[in-house]
Scaffold this motif. Structure first.
Motif, PDB file in Angstrom:
ATOM      1  N   PRO A 279       0.833  -1.213   0.000  1.00  0.00           N
ATOM      2  CA  PRO A 279       0.000   0.000   0.000  1.00  0.00           C
ATOM      3  C   PRO A 279       0.870   1.267   0.000  1.00  0.00           C
ATOM      4  O   PRO A 279       1.875   1.346   0.703  1.00  0.00           O
ATOM      5  N   LEU A 280       0.459   2.220  -0.812  1.00  0.00           N
ATOM      6  CA  LEU A 280       1.203   3.472  -0.954  1.00  0.00           C
ATOM      7  C   LEU A 280       0.677   4.540  -0.004  1.00  0.00           C
ATOM      8  O   LEU A 280      -0.514   4.595   0.272  1.00  0.00           O
ATOM      9  N   SER A 281       1.565   5.398   0.444  1.00  0.00           N
ATOM     10  CA  SER A 281       1.157   6.483   1.334  1.00  0.00           C
ATOM     11  C   SER A 281       0.848   7.763   0.556  1.00  0.00           C
ATOM     12  O   SER A 281       0.557   8.793   1.156  1.00  0.00           O
ATOM     13  N   TRP A 282       0.910   7.694  -0.761  1.00  0.00           N
ATOM     14  CA  TRP A 282       0.609   8.836  -1.639  1.00  0.00           C
ATOM     15  C   TRP A 282      -0.385   8.400  -2.710  1.00  0.00           C
ATOM     16  O   TRP A 282      -0.434   7.236  -3.079  1.00  0.00           O
ATOM     17  N   ILE A 283      -1.130   9.354  -3.259  1.00  0.00           N
ATOM     18  CA  ILE A 283      -1.950   9.140  -4.458  1.00  0.00           C
ATOM     19  C   ILE A 283      -1.283   9.958  -5.559  1.00  0.00           C
ATOM     20  O   ILE A 283      -0.862  11.086  -5.342  1.00  0.00           O
TER      21      ILE A 283
END
Length: 140
Positions: free
Chosen positions: A42-46
């Motif tokens: 999972p990424l902490s940015w979009i």
């Protein structure tokens, strides 16, 4: 501070997000989803772009079997240059690629766009696989 307008590079531009997710106007795209380009952590940015071409790559390279889509999005919080591209590959950010920790609101969808030729897309996918095999960190 309540009432502040989100800010970032290319403020006022039309922003795009390429994906295979089937969403609707008003939905939010948020950080916390698995990366399409790395180990599915999972990424902490979009991520998004003010260049349609970058969004075309985004949807064509996105994982999954859904239809390729390019959404027109509006940041709900501040955004920044995407260092995965601007610092590592394209100094000066000619791809107009950005990221935010705040969600992106879908405000429309690009109904017609030109995909990359199959050989160009295959070459890009092969290059990404090569980088992954070499242990390159493709996305932050």
């Amino acid at each position: 501070m309540a009432g502040t307008v989100p800010t970032g590079p290319d403020a006022g531009a039309t922003f795009y997000h390429g994906t295979r997710a089937d969403l609707a106007v008003g939905d939010l795209l948020a950080a916390g989803r698995a990366s399409n380009y790395a180990d599915r952590t999972p990424l902490s940015w979009i991520y998004f772009s003010a260049a349609l071409e970058s969004a075309v790559w985004g949807c064509e390279l996105a994982a999954g079997e859904g239809r390729e889509r390019i959404y027109i999005v509006e940041p709900t919080g501040d955004w920044f240059d995407d260092p995965n591209l601007t610092d590592k590959k394209f100094p000066g950010n000619p791809t107009r690629s950005y990221r935010s920790r705040a969600p992106l609101r879908i405000v429309g969808e690009v109904e017609s766009w030109t995909p990359h030729a199959p050989d160009v897309l295959a070459a890009m996918k092969a290059n990404l696989e090569r980088l992954k095999a070499e242990g390159a960190e493709i996305i932050d």
